[in-house]
Write a protein that holds these residues in place. Structure first.
Motif, PDB file in Angstrom:
ATOM      1  N   PHE A 178      39.764  48.772  43.680  1.00  0.00           N
ATOM      2  CA  PHE A 178      40.441  47.516  43.334  1.00  0.00           C
ATOM      3  C   PHE A 178      39.992  47.109  41.931  1.00  0.00           C
ATOM      4  CE2 PHE A 178      40.082  47.436  48.017  1.00  0.00           C
ATOM      5  CZ  PHE A 178      41.432  47.540  48.295  1.00  0.00           C
ATOM      6  N   ALA A 179      40.879  47.333  40.965  1.00  0.00           N
ATOM      7  CA  ALA A 179      40.477  47.319  39.561  1.00  0.00           C
ATOM      8  C   ALA A 179      39.913  45.979  39.096  1.00  0.00           C
ATOM      9  CB  ALA A 179      41.657  47.722  38.687  1.00  0.00           C
ATOM     10  N   THR A 180      40.474  44.875  39.578  1.00  0.00           N
ATOM     11  CA  THR A 180      40.016  43.589  39.055  1.00  0.00           C
ATOM     12  C   THR A 180      38.988  42.931  39.975  1.00  0.00           C
ATOM     13  OG1 THR A 180      41.896  42.465  40.052  1.00  0.00           O
ATOM     14  CG2 THR A 180      42.135  43.169  37.786  1.00  0.00           C
ATOM     15  N   LEU A 181      38.469  43.694  40.912  1.00  0.00           N
ATOM     16  CA  LEU A 181      37.335  43.215  41.699  1.00  0.00           C
ATOM     17  C   LEU A 181      36.078  43.913  41.171  1.00  0.00           C
ATOM     18  CD1 LEU A 181      39.692  42.290  43.535  1.00  0.00           C
ATOM     19  CD2 LEU A 181      38.323  42.959  45.484  1.00  0.00           C
ATOM     20  N   GLY A 229      37.805  48.417  37.490  1.00  0.00           N
ATOM     21  CA  GLY A 229      38.763  49.061  36.585  1.00  0.00           C
ATOM     22  C   GLY A 229      38.149  49.482  35.268  1.00  0.00           C
ATOM     23  N   THR A 230      36.990  48.920  34.926  1.00  0.00           N
ATOM     24  CA  THR A 230      36.374  49.290  33.652  1.00  0.00           C
ATOM     25  C   THR A 230      35.373  50.435  33.807  1.00  0.00           C
ATOM     26  OG1 THR A 230      34.564  47.716  33.903  1.00  0.00           O
ATOM     27  CG2 THR A 230      36.557  46.891  32.864  1.00  0.00           C
ATOM     28  N   LEU A 231      35.203  50.938  35.021  1.00  0.00           N
ATOM     29  CA  LEU A 231      34.307  52.075  35.228  1.00  0.00           C
ATOM     30  C   LEU A 231      34.987  53.359  34.763  1.00  0.00           C
ATOM     31  CD1 LEU A 231      32.992  51.398  38.856  1.00  0.00           C
ATOM     32  CD2 LEU A 231      32.087  50.544  36.703  1.00  0.00           C
ATOM     33  N   SER A 232      34.182  54.367  34.460  1.00  0.00           N
ATOM     34  CA  SER A 232      34.760  55.658  34.092  1.00  0.00           C
ATOM     35  C   SER A 232      35.310  56.329  35.343  1.00  0.00           C
ATOM     36  CB  SER A 232      33.694  56.544  33.450  1.00  0.00           C
ATOM     37  OG  SER A 232      32.838  57.063  34.445  1.00  0.00           O
ATOM     38  N   GLY A 233      36.117  57.372  35.126  1.00  0.00           N
ATOM     39  CA  GLY A 233      36.739  58.057  36.257  1.00  0.00           C
ATOM     40  C   GLY A 233      35.715  58.525  37.278  1.00  0.00           C
ATOM     41  N   GLY A 234      34.608  59.080  36.814  1.00  0.00           N
ATOM     42  CA  GLY A 234      33.579  59.579  37.714  1.00  0.00           C
ATOM     43  C   GLY A 234      32.958  58.454  38.517  1.00  0.00           C
ATOM     44  N   HIS A 269      41.879  54.742  43.812  1.00  0.00           N
ATOM     45  CA  HIS A 269      42.385  53.444  44.267  1.00  0.00           C
ATOM     46  C   HIS A 269      41.296  52.404  44.459  1.00  0.00           C
ATOM     47  CE1 HIS A 269      46.651  54.353  44.848  1.00  0.00           C
ATOM     48  NE2 HIS A 269      46.226  55.580  44.989  1.00  0.00           N
ATOM     49  N   GLN A 277      34.317  55.612  39.197  1.00  0.00           N
ATOM     50  CA  GLN A 277      35.303  55.098  40.153  1.00  0.00           C
ATOM     51  C   GLN A 277      35.351  55.966  41.403  1.00  0.00           C
ATOM     52  OE1 GLN A 277      39.189  54.195  38.646  1.00  0.00           O
ATOM     53  NE2 GLN A 277      38.412  52.985  36.954  1.00  0.00           N
TER      54      GLN A 277
END
Lengths: 246, 638, 303
Positions: free
Chosen positions: A91-94, A139-144, A89, A146
C-alpha cells in the motif's frame, strides 16, 4: 506427509478464455511446492483462485479438509493462508509499519499489542532494512525493499500456508538470493508450507521439494524437484540451454 | 474503401469480407445507406404526423448533438474530464447575441466568428491548466463554466444583459434566404451537423484522432512514443470549443433571446451524459445520446414535475445495464479496413513488404527520407563511436540525490547494459535521457547535440525510443494501432490535411500503417494485428511494446528490464531478437537484472549503486569485480 | 474591525459546513474513486429531514426537549436517516456500475443527483421552506466585546469535534488504515483479511451522515432551505476537496474552511455577486501553482 492444501480439478475462465483447465495441486504440511510455467500459463490465476480474489468455474480448493468455497475471501487470512501477490502490491501511501500491521488485520487471535510487536520484531530480524524504513511510505521503498515488505506483511499473520507469487520479479541478484534464503529459513524454522510461483525455475526448484509445470492452463509435468531439474523437457522449455559463461 | 463503408462495417452493415458475389447492393451498400439516412432526414419534417413542435424537438436534438459531438472530442477521444463544456456554448451564444444586437453583424457571419472566439477563449483558459490530471482538470473546467455563467449574470459593462439576458437576436440569412421557420432551422442545423460529422469521422481515422486516443489510453506512453501531448490536448479543447460555439450561435439565432439560465452546470452535466450514454468516442453514439436526452423529457412531459425524476432513474439504469453506451465505437473485428486508410494493398501481408525500411534510415548522421515519413536532419557530424553520452548528470528530488554525477557512454551499434541494485537510480537515469525528468545538472549529448531537458516527444523524434519497466501500452486499441504511434512523430499532416485527405496525407497514412505492419511482423505478432492490446498475454505485450519503440525508427533503443517476468527459455528468445536488432543497425541500452541476458549479449556494462557509477567494463570484468559482487551480484549459494 | 470579525465568524461557520460535506465527499471519493455529485443532495435531504422532524406536530420535539435538545435530536435523526440513504444509494446506484469504470459512475451519480433533487421537490415542493424561528436557538452574547450567537459557537464546536474524530479514525486507527488500504487496492486489502464490504458500508454511512448533520445546522443557521441547494454544496465540497488535495482528510477540512472564509470575506469587502467567480479563480490559480492541491495528493507513482 499430511495434505494442507488440496486443489482438485480447478477450472477458471476469463470471459470466453479458459485460463485453467482442470488443475490438481497438493501442498503438504511443512512443504515447499513450486509451480513453474511460461507466461500466461495460469500460475498467478491459480494463486488468486486459492485466495478467492479470482472466481472459479469448477473444482474444489480445500484447506485441511475445509472447502474454501464456503468461506468469504476476507476470512482466508484468519484461517492461516497468506498470499504475497505478484508485483508486491504494497500500500504505497501507507507507512511500512502500517502495511505490516494490516498483514495481521484478519487474524483475530492476534490483537494489536504485545503479540503483534513480537511478530513484527521477528519480521525485522528477517529483513532488518524494514526496521529502518518503518516510518517511511511504502511507495518510496526500492523494489527489493517492497518485496521484503510484501513478504513480511504476509508472514506477520503467522500463516500455515504462504502463497508466494514471483518473489524474484525485477530484483537484483543479491536481493533474490536474500529472499530465497528467507524462504528457506521460514520453511525450516517456522514450518510454513509454501506454494511458490516463479519464473526463475532454477532457483525455485532449488528450494522446492516438489514441482508442477503448467502449460496453457494444464499441468504438463509434475514430480520431485530434483527429478524435474534433470528432466530433458523441463531443461529445454524452462531452464534455458546456457549457463552464464564467465 | 471509403470511410462510410468502414463505419457501416463497424455497425455490422458493411460489405462482407471474403469472396461473396458482388451485387449492386453489396458494392454500393455504403452510398445506399447514406442515401437512405439522408432521405429519412429530409422527409422527417414533411411526415403527416410531425407537427412544428416535433420539428423543433428535432432541431434541439441537433443543437445537443453538436454539443455532444464537440464534448466527445475532449471527453471521448482524449479522455479529458470536461464538466464545464457549456462555457464554450455560452461564449458562442453571447458573442452572437452581443455582436448581432449592437453592431448588427449578420448571424451567418457570426457563425464562424463565434466558433473562432469560443476556440480562442478555450485556448486562453485551458493552456495554463492543460497539464492538470483527471479530477483536478475536471474541477477547473467546472470552475470555468461557473465563472462564465456568473459573469454573464453580473452584466459587466452592460454587455450581457444580466440575469434577463439579451433579446431581439436576428435569424440567419443564407444568400437572401431568411431562415426563420422551424423546418428551415431544422435543415440548416442538420446540414451543418452533416458537414461536421464528415470532418470528425475523417479526423477520427487520422494520426490526429489516433494521437488523441493514445493520450486517453496512457498519456505517459503517448508522450514517450512521440505524441506532443500538450498540443493535442489543446487542439481537442480548441476544436471542441469551436463546435460548441457554433451550437451557441445556432441556438441564439433560433431562440432570438438568451439568458444565463441556459448555460448552467446542469447543462454541462447533461452533455457529459450524452457522450457517455452514446458511448465514449463514438460519433453516432453522441447523436443518439442527444436524441435520448432531448426526447426523453418530451415524451414524459405529461408527468410534469416527475419527468426529471424518471430521467435521473433512467441515467442510472442505463449505466447499470449498458455501461459502454448505446453505440460504442468498435475497434476489433473490423480488420485493417477499420483504420480508414486509403490505398492499402489487397492482401494485408503485402503491407509488411511495403513497410520494410530503407537501410539508410538506420544509419545515423544521414537525412533519410523514407516514403514520406521524413526523419529530422542531423547536421552535426557525430563521433563515430559515441551515440549517447551523459556528462556528470545529476538529479535531486528534494534533499535526495537519485542520480549523482553520472557519465554513461553508449557506443553506436553495440549493446550497453546498465545494472545495479533496485532503487540505485537506473530508471531515473533513463527518464532523464528520454526527457521525462530534467537533470538538476549535467548534460546529455545524443548524435553530437545537446538534448538535455528537451521534451520526450522531441527526443524521440531525434531517435531515442524506450520501453517501460511496467509495460505501458494503449490497452483498448488494436496492436497495429498501438504500433502506429511510432511513426507519428515523423509525420507532418495536420488537421486540415486529415479532413481533406490530401495526397500527402493519404501517402503518409499508408506509410505509417506499413511501417507498423513491418515491425509487428518482425516481433512475430502479425497475426494479432487486429486484437486489442489488453487481450494479449503478458509476454507478447512486451514484444508489442518493443515493436512500438522500433516503429519510431530510433537510432537508440532503451529497454527497461525487458526480460522481467519471462522465464529462462523466453529470455533466450528475447536475446535472439535483441541481437538481430543490433544486426539491423540499432544501438541498444538495457537495464536488466537477468545476468544470463546481461552477460550473454552485452558489449559493455555499467554498474550503478546509489546514483553513482561503481564500475564499468566488459561483461566478464564486471562480473568478477569485487565491488559489484558485494553491492549487486552476491554469491550464489545453491 | 467589527465587520471583519463578523465576516470571519460567518466564514468559519459556512466553511465548517463545507468542510463537513467535503469530508464525507472525500472519504467516498477515496474508496470509490467516485465524484459523488449526489452527495450535496443528501446534504439537502438532511436539511429537509431535520426540518420535518422539528415542525412535526407543532414542534413537539422542541417543546418537549427544549431548543438545544430539539436541535440535537434533529441532527441525530438526519445523521441516521442520511447514513441509511447513503448506504442505499451505494447499493442501488454505484455498486452495480462500479465495474464499468469511473466515467459511468459519474453519470450514475448525476442521475442519482437529479433523482434526489426532484424527489425532494416532489415531496416538499418547489418553493423554499424555512426552519421556524421557534425551533432555532437565538441567544446572542458578546465574546471579547464582539457579538456572536450561541448557535454559531455550538455549530463550530460540533463541526470541529466531528472533523477531529474522523481524522483520528481514518489516520490513526487500524480500521482507518484498512480504509486507506481499501482505497488503494481492493484485492490486496481482501488478502489482508479486510472485508471490503464493511469498509464501503462504513464510508457510505458515515460520509453522507456527516453531510446530514451539516444540513440541519445549515438549516438552523440560514433558516431557508430549498430543494436544489444540494448542487451548490456538492460543488463547493468538490472544490474544497480538490483545493486541499484529493484523498487527504486534513486537506478536505482546510479546503472547506478556506473556501468559507474566502467567500465570506470577499463578499463582505468586495462584492457579493462576484464571490463565486473569485473562489473559482483562486482555485484555478492554486492548481496552476500546486497541481495537486494545497496539501498535495499522497502519491508514490513511479514511471
Amino acid at each position: 506427509m499430511a495434505t494442507v492444501l488440496a486443489i482438485k480439478n480447478l477450472v477458471v475462465n476469463y470471459g470466453a478464455v479458459e485460463a485453467l483447465k482442470g488443475v490438481d495441486v497438493e501442498l503438504g504440511e511443512h512443504d515447499i511446492v513450486a509451480v513453474l510455467g511460461a507466461n500466461g500459463a495460469g500460475k498467478t490465476t491459480l494463486l488468486k483462485s486459492i485466495s478467492r480474489i479470482q472466481s472459479i468455474k469448477r473444482g474444489s480448493i480445500a484447506l485441511k479438509g475445509l472447502d474454501l468455497a464456503t468461506v468469504p475471501a476476507f476470512r482466508l487470512a484468519g484461517l492461516g493462508i497468506a498470499h504475497v501477490p505478484e508485483g508486491r502490491h504494497v500500500f504505497a501511501t501507507l507507512t511500512t509499519e502500517e502495511n505490516l500491521n494490516l498483514g495481521a488485520y484478519g487474524v483475530r487471535s492476534m490483537p494489536a499489542g504485545k503479540e503483534l510487536e513480537k511478530t513484527k520484531e521477528w519480521i525485522f530480524s528477517l529483513f532488518p532494512i524494514l526496521k529502518e524504513r518503518r516510518k517511511q511510505l511504502a511507495g518510496t521503498l526500492s523494489g527489493g525493499e517492497q518485496q521484503m515488505l510484501a513478504i513480511g506483511r504476509g508472514l506477520i499473520s503467522k500463516p500455515h500456508v504462504l502463497l508466494l507469487d514471483e518473489p524474484s520479479l525485477g530484483l537484483a541478484p543479491i536481493i533474490v538470493q536474500g529472499i530465497f534464503r528467507v524462504i528457506r529459513q521460514i520453511h525450516e524454522e517456522e514450518g510454513v508450507s509454501i506454494l511458490l510461483v516463479e519464473q526463475n525455475a532454477r532457483k525455485a526448484l532449488g528450494v522446492a521439494r516438489y514441482g508442477y509445470i503448467l502449460e496453457l492452463g494444464k499441468i504438463a509435468i509434475e514430480g520431485d524437484a530434483s527429478d524435474l531439474k534433470n528432466d530433458e523437457r523441463v531443461r529445454a522449455a524452462y531452464l534455458g540451454g546456457s549457463k552464464v559463461n564467465c | 474503401m471509403g470511410i462510410t463503408d468502414n463505419i457501416l462495417k463497424r455497425i455490422g452493415l458493411g460489405k462482407p469480407s471474403g469472396d461473396q458475389p458482388v451485387t449492386f447492393w453489396s458494392k454500393n451498400r455504403g452510398w445506399l445507406l447514406l442515401a437512405i439516412t439522408g432521405a429519412v432526414f429530409a422527409a422527417y419534417p414533411f411526415l403527416p404526423f410531425i407537427s412544428d413542435y416535433w420539428i423543433d424537438v428535432a432541431f434541439f436534438v441537433g443543437v445537443y448533438a453538436l454539443l455532444g459531438l464537440s464534448l466527445n472530442i475532449v471527453l471521448g477521444e482524449v479522455g479529458l474530464f470536461d464538466l464545464g463544456h457549456t462555457a464554450f456554448y455560452a461564449i458562442g451564444a453571447y458573442v452572437t447575441a452581443i455582436l448581432n444586437t449592437t453592431l448588427h453583424i449578420p448571424i451567418i457571419v457570426l457563425l464562424p466568428l463565434s466558433a473562432l472566439i469560443a476556440a480562442g477563449f478555450a485556448y486562453l483558459v485551458t493552456s495554463p491548466v492543460i497539464h492538470l490530471k483527471g479530477d483536478y482538470l475536471c474541477i477547473v473546467t467546472i470552475g470555468i463554466g461557473e465563472i462564465v455563467r456568473l459573469t454573464m449574470i453580473n452584466n459587466p459593462f452592460n454587455l450581457t444583459g444580466g440575469p434577463n439576458g439579451i433579446n431581439g437576436i436576428g435569424g440567419p440569412n443564407l444568400f437572401g434566404l431568411a431562415i426563420n421557420s422551424s423546418t428551415q432551422f431544422y435543415f440548416y442545423t442538420w446540414i451543418i451537423i452533416g458537414v461536421i460529422v464528415f470532418g470528425l469521422i475523417r479526423l477520427q481515422h487520422s494520426r490526429i484522432g489516433r494521437a488523441w486516443n493514445y493520450i486517453r489510453e496512457d498519456a505517459t506512453a503517448a508522450e514517450a512514443s512521440g505524441v506532443d501531448v500538450r498540443s493535442y490536448k489543446l487542439l481537442a479543447f480548441v476544436l471542441g470549443a469551436a463546435i460548441a460555439g457554433m451550437a451557441g450561435n445556432i441556438y441564439a439565432s433560433k431562440q432570438m433571446s438568451i439568458s444565463p439560465g441556459s448555460f448552467t452546470f446542469i447543462e454541462s452535466s447533461l452533455l457529459f451524459c450524452i457522450v457517455l450514454l452514446g458511448g465514449l468516442g463514438s460519433i453516432p453514439g453522441s447523436i443518439l445520446g442527444a436524441v435520448v436526452v432531448v426526447v426523453f423529457p418530451e415524451v414524459f412531459r405529461q408527468f410534469a414535475s416527475y419527468r426529471l425524476l424518471f430521467f435521473g432513474l433512467a441515467l442510472m439504469l442505463m449505466m447499470i445495464f449498458r455501461p459502454g453506451g448505446m453505440w460504442p465505437r468498435k475497434r476489433e473485428g473490423t480488420g485493417l479496413d477499420g483504420l480508414g486508410i486509403r490505398g492499402l494493398p489487397r492482401n494485408d501481408e503485402d503491407l509488411i513488404l511495403l513497410g520494410k525500411p530503407d537501410p539508410a534510415i538506420l544509419k545515423p548522421a544521414t537525412t533519410a527520407v523514407v516514403r514520406g515519413v521524413r526523419l529530422p536532419p542531423v547536421t552535426v557530424p557525430m563521433d563515430e563511436e559515441m551515440l549517447l553520452q551523459t556528462h556528470g548528470v545529476t538529479l535531486k528530488f528534494g534533499g535526495l540525490t537519485a542520480v549523482n554525477n553520472f557519465d554513461l557512454n553508449v557506443r553506436t551499434g553495440k549493446i550497453t547494459s546498465l545494472i545495479g541494485p533496485n532503487g540505485a537510480g537506473k530508471t531515473t537515469l533513463f527518464n532523464m535521457i528520454t526527457g521525462i525528468y530534467k537533470p538538476t545538472s549535467g548534460q546529455i549529448d545524443f548524435l553530437g547535440r545537446d538534448i538535455t531537458g528537451l521534451k520526450p516527444h522531441t527526443i524521440i523524434s531525434y531517435g531515442i525510443a524506450r520501453t517501460f519497466q511496467n509495460i505501458r501500452l494503449f490497452p483498448s486499441l488494436t496492436c497495429i494501432e498501438n504500433i502506429m504511434s511510432g511513426p507519428h512523430c515523423h509525420a507532418r499532416s495536420g488537421t486540415w490535411a486529415a479532413v481533406m485527405h490530401t495526397v500527402a496525407e493519404v501517402r503518409e497514412e499508408r506509410d505509417i500503417v506499413a511501417t507498423a505492419a513491418y515491425r509487428l511482423d518482425e516481433v512475430g505478432l502479425w497475426s494479432y494485428r487486429n486484437e486489442l492490446a489488453k487481450n494479449l498475454p503478458y509476454g507478447k505485450q512486451r514484444y508489442l511494446e518493443i515493436a512500438r519503440a522500433l516503429a519510431t525508427a530510433p537510432h537508440l533503443l532503451i529497454l527497461d528490464e525487458p526480460s522481467s517476468g519471462l522465464n529462462d527459455k523466453e529470455s533466450e528468445d528475447l536475446m535472439v531478437l535483441l541481437q538481430s536488432l543490433v544486426k539491423e543497425g540499432f544501438t541498444l541500452l538495457l537495464i536488466e537484472h537477468d545476468m544470463q541476458v546481461v552477460m550473454g549479449i552485452s558489449d559493455w556494462v555499467a554498474v550503478m549503486d546509489m546514483g553513482q557509477k561503481i564500475a564499468e567494463g566488459l561483461p566478464k570484468d564486471v562480473y568478477n569485480n569485487q565491488r559489484v559482487i558485494e553491492a549487486y551480484l552476491g554469491k550464489e549459494d545453491d | 474591525m467589527a465587520t471583519f470579525f463578523e465576516q470571519l465568524i460567518n466564514g468559519l461557520t459556512i466553511g465548517s459546513f463545507y468542510a463537513l460535506v467535503a469530508l464525507g465527499y472525500s472519504m467516498v471519493f477515496g474508496v470509490m474513486k467516485l465524484i459523488n455529485f449526489a452527495h450535496g443532495d443528501l446534504f439537502a435531504l438532511g436539511s429537509y429531514l431535520g426540518y420535518t422532524l422539528l415542525i412535526a406536530s407543532s414542534s413537539w420535539v422542541t417543546v418537549h426537549f427544549g431548543l438545544w435538545g430539539g436541535m440535537a435530536i434533529a441532527m441525530l435523526f438526519a445523521f441516521s436517516g442520511i447514513g441509511l440513504a447513503g448506504v442505499l444509494m451505494e447499493r442501488v446506484a454505484y455498486r452495480p456500475v462500479y465495474p464499468a469504470g469511473r466515467l459511468s459512475l459519474v453519470v450514475s451519480a448525476l442521475g442519482m443527483s437529479i433523482f434526489l433533487q426532484n424527489g425532494i421537490m416532489a415531496i416538499w415542493g418547489a418553493r423554499p421552506q424555512a426552519y421556524p424561528a421557534a425551533v432555532v436557538p437565538s441567544t446572542r452574547f458578546s465574546l471579547l466585546g464582539l457579538p456572536v450567537t450561541s448557535l454559531q459557537v455550538v455549530i463550530l464546536l460540533i463541526s470541529f469535534t466531528l472533523m477531529l474524530a474522523i481524522w483520528f479514525i481514518v489516520e490513526k486507527t487500524t480500521f482507518g488504515a484498512a480504509i486507506r488500504a481499501t482505497a488503494l487496492d481492493r484485492s490486496t486489502a481482501t488478502l489482508m483479511g479486510i472485508d471490503v464490504r464493511v469498509v464501503i458500508f462504513f464510508i457510505f454511512a458515515l460520509g453522507p451522515a456527516l453531510g446530514g448533520i451539516a444540513g440541519v445546522m445549515n438549516g438552523m443557521y440560514y433558516r431557508a432551505i430549498s430543494f436544489n441547494m444540494g448542487w451548490t454544496y456538492g460543488l463547493k465540497a468538490f472544490t474544497a476537496t480538490i483545493l486541499g488535495g484529493i484523498g487527504n482528510i486534513p486537506g478536505a477540512m482546510i479546503g472547506g474552511l478556506l473556501l468559507g472564509l474566502m467567500e465570506s470575506l470577499f463578499a463582505g469587502y468586495v462584492s457579493g455577486a462576484w464571490k463565486d467567480v473569485f473562489v473559482f479563480f483562486i482555485l484555478i490559480v492554486v492548481l496552476i501553482w500546486r497541481p495537486t492541491g494545497l496539501l498535495g495528493e499522497k502519491t508514490a507513482e513511479k514511471v
